[in-house]
Design a protein around this motif. Structure first.
Motif, short mmCIF file in Angstrom:
data_model
loop_
_atom_site.label_atom_id
_atom_site.label_comp_id
_atom_site.label_asym_id
_atom_site.label_seq_id
_atom_site.Cartn_x
_atom_site.Cartn_y
_atom_site.Cartn_z
N ILE A 266 39.98 60.64 20.43
CA ILE A 266 39.41 61.90 20.90
C ILE A 266 37.88 61.84 20.87
CG2 ILE A 266 39.10 64.31 20.20
CD1 ILE A 266 42.04 64.45 19.66
N PHE A 267 37.34 61.10 19.92
CA PHE A 267 35.88 60.92 19.91
C PHE A 267 35.45 59.77 20.83
CE2 PHE A 267 36.07 63.50 16.10
CZ PHE A 267 34.94 64.30 16.29
N LEU A 275 29.41 60.24 28.12
CA LEU A 275 28.01 60.55 27.75
C LEU A 275 27.03 59.48 28.21
CD1 LEU A 275 28.47 62.12 24.25
CD2 LEU A 275 28.22 63.22 26.45
N THR B 45 24.61 68.48 27.34
CA THR B 45 25.83 67.75 27.68
C THR B 45 26.44 67.14 26.43
OG1 THR B 45 24.49 67.06 29.55
CG2 THR B 45 26.73 66.19 29.42
N VAL B 46 25.58 66.44 25.67
CA VAL B 46 26.06 65.76 24.47
C VAL B 46 26.64 66.78 23.49
CG1 VAL B 46 25.36 64.38 22.49
CG2 VAL B 46 24.48 63.84 24.76
N ALA B 49 30.05 68.15 24.68
CA ALA B 49 31.11 67.15 24.60
C ALA B 49 31.52 66.94 23.14
CB ALA B 49 30.65 65.85 25.21
N LEU B 50 30.53 66.82 22.26
CA LEU B 50 30.87 66.57 20.86
C LEU B 50 31.51 67.80 20.22
CD1 LEU B 50 28.00 64.32 19.56
CD2 LEU B 50 30.30 63.72 20.30
N ALA B 53 35.06 67.82 21.29
CA ALA B 53 35.78 66.76 20.56
C ALA B 53 36.05 67.18 19.12
CB ALA B 53 34.97 65.47 20.61
N SER B 54 35.06 67.86 18.52
CA SER B 54 35.26 68.29 17.14
C SER B 54 36.39 69.29 17.03
CB SER B 54 33.99 68.91 16.57
OG SER B 54 32.92 68.03 16.75
N LYS B 56 38.89 69.58 19.04
CA LYS B 56 40.16 68.87 19.25
C LYS B 56 40.58 68.14 17.98
CE LYS B 56 40.49 66.54 23.19
NZ LYS B 56 39.93 65.65 24.24
N SER B 57 39.62 67.47 17.35
CA SER B 57 40.00 66.70 16.17
C SER B 57 40.40 67.64 15.04
CB SER B 57 38.86 65.78 15.73
OG SER B 57 37.76 66.55 15.37
#
Ligand code: HEM
Ligand SMILES: [Cu+2]
Lengths: 275, 104, 608
Positions: A266-267, A275, B45-46, B49-50, B53-54, B56-57
């Motif tokens: 996922i990461f 990115l 953007t970064v 996205a992160l 992702a966080s 989701k995790s």
């Protein structure tokens, strides 16, 4: 004396042994992938500014196949839900459903690895060429051979390279790169004009180095997890008859590992692909 | 044992699993979608996205791995790990970015 | 995954009529005591091997570029041109130096302190029948053994063993042997991956065992300090090793697949540009290495402290002073040791802010270490001390570790470290910690637990002889190194500092008057003689060890030292499954000389 708490939970911790063990193991895995992520960040922040490939030490973007990566993410996420369902089926004493869900999980694992292999192959046949006049191109060689470089050309006594450049410029704005599939017109390049030739292999660029290292390590985890689950699916499932509670625990532990592998991806997916 | 859910409990859990599964797919879609939208600011953007992702995790760890209702010992273990991971990342990045600048 | 499945071998062990064969009993055993002894014997052999490398290197340092008597010819026969005419070439010196460090740290001290003593003693002390995952325990030993084999083989491959120090800094580690694609460094990395795997499996097992398998009544604050030390050590291994594994994988990629994780752009070797993409960072390797490296030094010392604590409590016949302070200190050390690593990197051009941070944490971590040492010293106060061999080693540990620890403070300060870095001062400092420090603690442990493992005592006279002579020669080796280092003599020099040949110029009244004084260079001879003497005085120990196994004085009870902890409340040697009845614990670990009790020791499992 027998070793206690192999199946039932210890009162004060509320845990059985393997559960403590797997979480400790996962903690160490967090540090392993964490260190690689940190390395990724440092390499990336340390990369030269500007557009790759014109500036060869700049960080490349959009080189990976996003639709396929997205699909593979979905595959892995699905395998996570099936494995948790497999465990829940055992909890509800439905062995048939367990077999089904575990089978589906294995199928997903197989799918993930196959797709990853295809992606690797895609990269191994994709090239960067630099010419004497300073022109830099990416593209494919006629017949899609893998791992060629200048030495291969010399060894094969090739005088002109039948090269199909990519139409879209890499490092272009998002959205353009993956769509453009049509190849520009081309004529064979005389080998004498080529100063550099390399497939998208780890040594080509630190981006590929970290991409291949991270994904290969992750794929090894997928394969390892799949082997364990295959064991629990076929020969190991015998234990359901003799010691169902312990068998359920085993499936739970294997599942925890599997979710972790999913979590890493996922990461990995946004970081490497987007990115 | 707290692990021993009743079947009714499990049915409820399974609903949660399905919801989480959907949420994960949606999260993936959002991340990929944003890639094609393309923001001017790289930082934005970064971060997005992160952030996705966080989330989701968190969902995977919380529900699939049952971290939402785990035992204290495991929380303690993971908390320690998280602290060390953060210090590894943060201190290394700090160290690599703090170097003497020689003024002319 | 980690799901244990040992019912099979367990039922097996309980089957009284079935004698397990030699192989299952001694080689592929999953019994923690057998595995502990396997670890012990293997790591003692590696300890001697690592020391033998150093004894050879000491010839080169004392008499640069002269043939090594007797062994020189053997080296030439075994290794070829690197030892031409029995003279140790600089390449060979580098290999031996790197492998001395690697072997001592990863194949000798850690497996002995953690693998051997931890395995043998921890389950007994917490009242457990075995480790939580006996088969994983066995695999852990096998991975360690294989790692050792790989490291050993690397001496004999073309190009020889790794040459870039135990720290394997990039880019040196990648370019040191470009002539061979698979070279000593490759095997070093593969060996390390095996050793790290072994440590991880061991750590998971130890921590789970201590969390889950404590006997009834064995609450956390009733654990012997040794168990606490092993518990923290387990966490250090578990969480600090993976980043080095990651770094190892990346260096392996650099070496085998020409990636540039740790290679900057524009690198040339002997004037030729290296054909790599560049874009990597050499400092990244150092960060990841020292992220392990510093916790690793606590892995080397904490089990030793634990052993010393047990032995001091037993032989002073009184409770340890400040048990709680000890436990809190060891936990504090565990945590802080993860955020001090860059004090090894002051010379890399770090800025002042980050240097200040690491100096501060380094000074803070010295506090709990001092607390532990102080508590152990104070424990001696007012005791009626029994001066047996284990106690002598334990007592010597205290000042030796003290010297090692205190001389570390100047290395923790940026300003002083810039001068001292990479000199023999550093070598002296950490050897005081690990050689007369940890090794003495380990010797103490061997003498102390030998009766439990074999049912016989080691000989006291030869034990004391071994102790006195070892203490003398250890100090003769390492004390002069402080002076050499302060004078500026660099470490890792194959010619014993003669690079600073102005020393010789001065002696012959030629040349300038700068450089090392001849006195400093001549100390190399003293040190080398002491090192060889140290080798000789280990002979009584080796003979004593084997002789006592068969002929030593038999123990007259299961608890020959009259100790309180649970390992002495088992049959001798403990059978498979350890305890004959399920133990229950009623008191803390060090109830010695409790007023009103009949005896001067009250075992943990005794109710009144
Ligand atoms: C008791 C006998 C020992 C002696 C006489 C001894 C001697 C030495 C000497 C003279 C050096 C410096 C070599 C050089 O810089 O060229 C050295 C390096 C080293 N020693 Fe020892 N040592 C002993 C035991 C140990 C132990 C028990 C350890 C365990 C941790 C150890 C770990 C190291 C390490 C890590 C290095 C640095 C290697 C490198 O430069 O990469 N030594 N030793
Ligand atoms: Cu340190």
């Amino acid at each position: 004396m027998e070793i206690p708490y192999t199946v039932e939970a210890r009162k004060d911790t509320g845990l059985y042994n393997a559960k403590v063990g797997i979480w400790l193991f996962l903690a160490s895995e967090v540090m392993l992938f964490g260190a690689l992520f940190s390395s990724y960040i440092l390499l990336r922040v340390g990369a030269a500014s500007g557009d790759w490939p014109a500036i060869s030490l700049a960080w490349p973007h959009g080189l990976l196949n996003i639709p396929i990566g997205t699909f593979n993410t979905a595959v892995l996420i699905s395998s996570s839900i099936t494995v948790v369902m497999a465990w829940a089926s055992l909890k509800m004493h439905d062995f048939g459903k367990f077999k089904l869900y575990m089978g589906l999980t294995l199928l997903c694992a197989l799918g993930f690895v196959s797709i990853k292999t295809y992606e690797y192959h895609e990269k191994f046949t994709h090239y960067e060429v630099r010419l004497q006049d300073g022109k830099i191109m990416t593209g494919h060689i006629q017949g899609s051979p893998m791992f060629w470089d200048l030495k291969t050309l010399a060894d094969k006594k090739i005088t002109a390279l039948d090269f199909h450049p990519d139409a879209a410029k890499h490092g272009a704005k998002a959205g353009e790169a993956p769509a453009a599939k049509e190849h520009a017109k081309h004529a064979p390049i005389p080998v004498g004009e080529i100063t550099y030739l390399s497939a998208f292999v780890p040594k080509h660029h630190t981006f590929f180095a970290i991409y291949f290292t991270l994904t290969a390590l992750h794929a090894l985890h997928v394969i390892g997890g799949a082997l364990v689950m295959a064991f629990l699916w076929l020969p190991g499932a015998k234990m359901w008859k003799t010691d169902p509670e312990r068998f359920t625990n085993r499936v739970e532990t294997a599942g925890l590992f599997w979710h972790f592998v999913d979590l890493v991806w996922i990461f990995l997916f946004p970081v490497l692909y987007l990115l | 044992m707290s692990d021993n859910h009743s079947t009714a409990d499990l049915k409820k859990h399974i609903r949660t699993y399905m919801l989480v599964f959907l949420a994960l797919l949606v999260g993936t879609a959002i991340t990929v979608g944003l890639y094609y939208v393309h923001f001017e600011s790289v930082a934005l953007t970064v971060s997005i996205a992160l952030f996705v992702a966080s989330i989701k995790s968190f969902l995977v760890a919380g529900f699939f791995m049952h971290l939402i209702s785990e035992k204290k010992a495991i929380y303690a273990m993971l908390f320690t790990t998280a602290v060390f991971f953060v210090s590894l990342m943060f201190l290394t990045i700090w160290a690599m970015n703090d170097y003497p600048v020689i003024k002319p | 995954m980690q799901a244990p499945s040992h019912t099979a071998e367990h039922a097996h062990g309980h089957d009284a009529h079935h004698e397990p064969g030699f192989l299952t009993k001694y080689i592929f055993s999953s019994d923690h005591k057998v595995i502990g002894i396997q670890y012990g014997v293997t790591s003692l052999i590696f300890l001697f091997f690592g020391f033998a490398l150093m004894m050879l290197m000491r010839w080169q340092l004392a008499n640069p570029n002269t043939a090594i008597p007797v062994f020189g010819k053997m080296l030439e026969a075994l290794l070829g041109d690197v030892a031409k005419d029995g003279i140790m070439s600089p390449d060979l010196y580098n290999s031996f130096g790197a492998m001395h460090g690697t072997i001592m740290v990863f194949l000798a001290i850690v497996p002995l302190a953690f693998g051997a003593f931890g395995n043998f003693v921890v389950p007994l002390q917490i009242g457990a029948p075995d480790m939580a995952f006996p088969r994983i325990n066995m695999v852990s030993y096998q991975a360690y053994f294989l790692g050792g084999v790989v490291m050993f083989i690397s001496f004999f491959i073309p190009g020889g063993a790794a040459k870039s120090g135990w720290t394997s800094y990039s880019p040196l580690a990648t370019v040191a042997d470009l002539a061979h694609r698979v070279n000593g460094q490759t095997l070093w990395l593969l060996g390390m991956v095996l050793l790290i795997t072994s440590s991880l499996l061991g750590a998971v097992n130890f921590i789970t065992t201590i969390i889950q398998l404590r006997a009834k009544g064995m609450s956390w604050m009733r654990l012997p300090f040794f168990v606490w030390a092993q518990f923290v050590t387990g966490f250090l291994l578990l969480l600090a090793f993976p980043p080095l594994e990651a770094a190892g994988i990346m260096q392996l990629m650099d070496n085998l697949f020409q990636t540039s994780f740790f290679l900057p752009a524009g690198l040339s070797v002997s004037g030729n540009p290296l054909p790599v993409s560049g874009g990597g960072s050499p400092l990244l390797w150092q960060h990841l290495f020292w992220f392990l490296g510093h916790p690793e030094v606590y892995v080397l010392i904490l089990p030793g402290m634990g052993i010393v604590c047990e032995i001091i409590a037993c032989n002073t016949r009184k409770p340890i002073w400040g048990y709680k302070a000890l436990v809190n200190s060891v936990l504090a050390i565990g945590f802080i040791s993860f955020i001090v690593w860059a004090h090894h990197m002051y010379l890399t051009g770090m800025g002042t802010k980050i240097s200040t941070f690491f100096q501060t944490t380094t000074m803070i971590i010295s506090i709990p270490s001092v607390i532990i040492l102080t508590a152990l010293f104070l424990s001696l106060w007012g005791g009626s001390i029994r001066f047996n061999t284990p106690m002598l080693f334990a007592l010597a540990f205290l000042p030796m570790f003290g010297i090692g620890g205190l001389t570390g403070l100047p290395l923790g300060f940026n300003a002083t470290d810039i001068y001292l870095h990479d000199t023999y001062y550093v070598i002296a400092h950490f050897h005081y910690v690990v050689a007369p420090g940890t090794i003495f603690a380990l010797f103490a442990g061997v003498y102390y637990w030998f009766p439990k493992a074999t049912g016989r005592h080691m000989n006291e006279f030869w034990g004391k002889t071994h102790f006195v002579l070892s203490l003398i020669f250890m100090n003769l080796i390492f004390m002069p190194m402080f002076m050499q280092g302060l004078a500026g003599m660099q470490r890792r020099m194959a010619d014993g500092g003669a690079t600073y040949s102005m020393a010789y110029a001065k002696e012959n009244n030629t040349g300038t008057q700068d450089g090392l004084s001849p006195k400093i260079i001549k100390m190399n001879k003293t040190v080398s003689h002491a090192a060889w003497a140290l080798g000789v005085v280990q002979i009584p120990f080796i003979i004593n060890f084997f002789w006592s196994m068969k002929r030593g004085r038999k123990v007259t009870s299961d608890n020959p030292w009259e100790a309180t902890t649970l390992e002495w409340q088992t049959p001798t040697p403990p059978p498979h499954g350890n305890f004959t009845t399920t133990p229950e614990v009623f008191r803390g670990p060090y109830d010695y000389s409790v007023p009103g009790h009949k005896k001067d020791f009250t075992p943990q499992n005794q109710k009144v």
